[in-house]
Design a protein around this motif. Sequence first.
Motif, PDB file in Angstrom:
ATOM      1  N   LEU A 113       0.900  -1.304  -0.163  1.00  0.00           N
ATOM      2  CA  LEU A 113       0.143   0.224  -0.188  1.00  0.00           C
ATOM      3  C   LEU A 113       0.536   1.370  -0.018  1.00  0.00           C
ATOM      4  CD1 LEU A 113      -2.975   1.365   0.217  1.00  0.00           C
ATOM      5  CD2 LEU A 113      -2.545   1.067   2.367  1.00  0.00           C
ATOM      6  N   HIS A 114       1.098   1.575  -1.242  1.00  0.00           N
ATOM      7  CA  HIS A 114       2.342   3.030  -1.528  1.00  0.00           C
ATOM      8  C   HIS A 114       1.532   4.422  -0.645  1.00  0.00           C
ATOM      9  CE1 HIS A 114       3.961   6.145  -3.882  1.00  0.00           C
ATOM     10  NE2 HIS A 114       5.168   4.664  -3.448  1.00  0.00           N
ATOM     11  N   GLY A 115       2.548   4.629  -0.048  1.00  0.00           N
ATOM     12  CA  GLY A 115       2.312   5.723   1.799  1.00  0.00           C
ATOM     13  C   GLY A 115       1.701   7.086   0.177  1.00  0.00           C
ATOM     14  N   LYS A 116       2.670   7.269  -1.025  1.00  0.00           N
ATOM     15  CA  LYS A 116       1.519   8.889  -1.643  1.00  0.00           C
ATOM     16  C   LYS A 116       0.918   8.854  -2.399  1.00  0.00           C
ATOM     17  CE  LYS A 116       6.301   9.742  -2.382  1.00  0.00           C
ATOM     18  NZ  LYS A 116       7.779  10.708  -2.387  1.00  0.00           N
ATOM     19  N   ILE A 117       0.740   7.465  -3.224  1.00  0.00           N
ATOM     20  CA  ILE A 117      -0.204   6.837  -3.948  1.00  0.00           C
ATOM     21  C   ILE A 117      -1.979   6.529  -3.228  1.00  0.00           C
ATOM     22  CG2 ILE A 117       0.916   7.410  -6.147  1.00  0.00           C
ATOM     23  CD1 ILE A 117       0.554   4.750  -6.517  1.00  0.00           C
ATOM     24  N   ARG A 118      -1.681   5.886  -2.167  1.00  0.00           N
ATOM     25  CA  ARG A 118      -2.631   5.658  -1.275  1.00  0.00           C
ATOM     26  C   ARG A 118      -3.122   4.126  -2.469  1.00  0.00           C
ATOM     27  NH1 ARG A 118      -2.318   5.159   2.735  1.00  0.00           N
ATOM     28  NH2 ARG A 118      -4.384   4.607   3.828  1.00  0.00           N
ATOM     29  N   ARG A 119      -2.176   4.126  -3.198  1.00  0.00           N
ATOM     30  CA  ARG A 119      -3.619   2.497  -3.741  1.00  0.00           C
ATOM     31  C   ARG A 119      -2.102   0.998  -3.298  1.00  0.00           C
ATOM     32  NH1 ARG A 119      -7.178   3.317  -6.873  1.00  0.00           N
ATOM     33  NH2 ARG A 119      -7.686   5.487  -7.258  1.00  0.00           N
ATOM     34  N   TRP A 120      -3.254   0.217  -3.606  1.00  0.00           N
ATOM     35  CA  TRP A 120      -2.261  -1.295  -3.528  1.00  0.00           C
ATOM     36  C   TRP A 120      -1.414  -1.319  -4.917  1.00  0.00           C
ATOM     37  CZ3 TRP A 120      -0.911  -3.879   0.788  1.00  0.00           C
ATOM     38  CH2 TRP A 120      -1.577  -3.638   1.508  1.00  0.00           C
ATOM     39  N   VAL A 121      -0.048  -1.453  -4.956  1.00  0.00           N
ATOM     40  CA  VAL A 121       1.006  -1.569  -6.321  1.00  0.00           C
ATOM     41  C   VAL A 121       1.778  -2.649  -6.142  1.00  0.00           C
ATOM     42  CG1 VAL A 121       1.346   0.471  -6.497  1.00  0.00           C
ATOM     43  CG2 VAL A 121       2.717  -0.359  -5.530  1.00  0.00           C
ATOM     44  N   GLN A 122       2.330  -2.825  -7.204  1.00  0.00           N
ATOM     45  CA  GLN A 122       3.642  -4.233  -7.111  1.00  0.00           C
ATOM     46  C   GLN A 122       5.354  -3.018  -6.739  1.00  0.00           C
ATOM     47  OE1 GLN A 122       2.798  -2.889 -10.039  1.00  0.00           O
ATOM     48  NE2 GLN A 122       4.603  -1.577 -11.401  1.00  0.00           N
ATOM     49  N   LEU A 123       6.012  -3.693  -6.623  1.00  0.00           N
ATOM     50  CA  LEU A 123       7.436  -3.236  -5.397  1.00  0.00           C
ATOM     51  C   LEU A 123       8.032  -2.621  -6.639  1.00  0.00           C
ATOM     52  CD1 LEU A 123       8.148  -5.906  -2.529  1.00  0.00           C
ATOM     53  CD2 LEU A 123       6.467  -3.505  -2.389  1.00  0.00           C
ATOM     54  N   GLY A 124       8.758  -1.272  -6.474  1.00  0.00           N
ATOM     55  CA  GLY A 124       9.651  -0.839  -7.612  1.00  0.00           C
ATOM     56  C   GLY A 124       9.972   0.059  -7.305  1.00  0.00           C
ATOM     57  N   GLY A 125      10.884   0.843  -8.189  1.00  0.00           N
ATOM     58  CA  GLY A 125      10.797   2.427  -8.262  1.00  0.00           C
ATOM     59  C   GLY A 125      11.894   3.424  -9.335  1.00  0.00           C
ATOM     60  N   HIS A 126      12.338   4.158  -8.942  1.00  0.00           N
ATOM     61  CA  HIS A 126      13.450   4.088  -9.191  1.00  0.00           C
ATOM     62  C   HIS A 126      15.237   3.859  -9.347  1.00  0.00           C
ATOM     63  CE1 HIS A 126      10.771   8.345  -8.165  1.00  0.00           C
ATOM     64  NE2 HIS A 126      10.600   8.571  -9.071  1.00  0.00           N
ATOM     65  N   CYS A 127      15.314   4.113 -10.919  1.00  0.00           N
ATOM     66  CA  CYS A 127      16.874   3.785 -10.903  1.00  0.00           C
ATOM     67  C   CYS A 127      17.309   4.823 -10.052  1.00  0.00           C
ATOM     68  CB  CYS A 127      17.143   3.463 -12.344  1.00  0.00           C
ATOM     69  SG  CYS A 127      16.405   2.452 -13.085  1.00  0.00           S
TER      70      CYS A 127
END
Length: 189
Positions: free
Chosen positions: A72-86
């Motif tokens: 549950l992503h803290g900024k977008i408040r939706r359930w997402v897969q893990l990951g992010g910026h390189c």
Amino acid sequence: MPDLIPYTELHADAVATLSRWTATSPAADAARDRTLALLADGPVAMSRTHRAGHVTASALVLDPDGRVLLCLHGKIRRWVQLGGHCEPGDRTLVAAALREATEESGITGLTVEPDPIDVDIHQVACQGGSFHYDVRYAVLAPAGAIERVSAESEALGWFPPDRLPEPLAHATAQLVPPALAVLARHAGG
């Protein structure tokens, strides 16, 4: 302008990976082509400072029973897969996806499928409004893995693939079929 030298090797890997990849859907094929066009801007396309958009790496983590780990992503408040910026130390997209999955899940011993399972482009708030050109991987957790919430998420949870939580982020569900295919290949091999 950021120092782009750390992104040179990662940029070359991204171009090579996406150039040889066989897309898992027509939407992923179109997103791959758009991502390759972005990568024509050079190593800056790997940096979050590139306002036109930047390549990110994410991972759908599965356990041996086929459950999906989402945050549950803290900024977008939706359930997402893990990951992010390189990050500047990342040498390959697959390594960036594995690093992100390990950092965000707290699970050691994760293994990553070397080929992407999807590419998705979505708008984000970075740089006052930009796009993530997200290259997505399947990551397998060892049996009995115990997750640990990171600073980037409100919660982590394991979910059956046919009962994903709501609200679910755009394009997260489309990762499940190709990730389950990877799990089946590993279980059979």
